[in-house]
Design a protein around this motif. Sequence first.
Motif, PDB file in Angstrom:
ATOM      1  N   GLN A  37     -35.124  -1.258  -6.437  1.00  0.00           N
ATOM      2  CA  GLN A  37     -34.317  -0.747  -5.416  1.00  0.00           C
ATOM      3  C   GLN A  37     -34.315   0.776  -5.229  1.00  0.00           C
ATOM      4  OE1 GLN A  37     -29.904  -1.561  -5.876  1.00  0.00           O
ATOM      5  NE2 GLN A  37     -29.903  -2.429  -3.504  1.00  0.00           N
ATOM      6  N   ARG A  41     -30.843   0.836  -1.292  1.00  0.00           N
ATOM      7  CA  ARG A  41     -31.184   0.010  -0.172  1.00  0.00           C
ATOM      8  C   ARG A  41     -31.739  -1.524  -0.605  1.00  0.00           C
ATOM      9  NH1 ARG A  41     -29.688   1.265   4.381  1.00  0.00           N
ATOM     10  NH2 ARG A  41     -31.425   0.494   5.379  1.00  0.00           N
ATOM     11  N   GLY A  42     -32.475  -2.311   0.156  1.00  0.00           N
ATOM     12  CA  GLY A  42     -33.021  -3.520   0.041  1.00  0.00           C
ATOM     13  C   GLY A  42     -33.775  -3.619  -1.589  1.00  0.00           C
ATOM     14  N   LEU A  43     -33.769  -4.870  -1.854  1.00  0.00           N
ATOM     15  CA  LEU A  43     -34.405  -5.085  -3.184  1.00  0.00           C
ATOM     16  C   LEU A  43     -35.897  -5.575  -2.701  1.00  0.00           C
ATOM     17  CD1 LEU A  43     -31.741  -7.080  -4.693  1.00  0.00           C
ATOM     18  CD2 LEU A  43     -32.511  -4.856  -5.666  1.00  0.00           C
TER      19      LEU A  43
END
Lengths: 109, 113
Positions: A37, A41-43
């Motif tokens: 990450q 933010r997004g994985l």
Amino acid sequence: SQQGEEDPQALSIQEGENATMNCSYKTSINNLQWYRQNSGRGLVHLILIRSNEREKHSGRLRVTLDTSKKSSSLLITASRAADTASYFCATSGNTPLVFGKGTRLSVIA
Amino acid sequence: DAGVTQSPTHLIKTRGQQVTLRCSPKSGHDTVSWYQQALGQGPQFIFQYYEEEERQRGNFPDRFSGHQFPNYSSELNVNALLLGDSALYLCASSLARAPYGYTFGSGTRLTVV
């Protein structure tokens, strides 16, 4: 509740060095996954290792799994500044992914 | 090939208000899971939807509810917002018959003031 516990919580290394992160978990699993990450933010999915596997490689990543000790390790070789991120292990069993608290990796150029 | 899309990206709400977050899954995926990630913590599982029904739920109060639509998109609703609900909310999609391949969206950053 968290299933996995990553160790260390934070890691700072020089570019070109190897980074090793460890993960321990509590219950039986079908597989264990590692995610990255960047800056909250997004994985991003990195690698999955099944419960009947002991080691897996993907590019500069090497993951090991020891089900008898309920632990896994993620090795990033020849680290780069772009590898700076938080890394999470996540276990999958009878429930959807259960994450640990993560390791914050800083790679200094 | 579109990945998981979440909206909005950022949101500021006042305590006591209600909020709705939206998620469009990756093309071909039929299952949506929601996670809450507080600052400095790992993501915590809220619930999972498949075939428009809540299939599994984590340890979250009833103020958290969801919905899945026939096109597999999903909404997360939170009522009576608390300051502690401030977090990054992540949506992940997967395929029910191949449940290990999760794709995550970039998340919605919710701030409750």
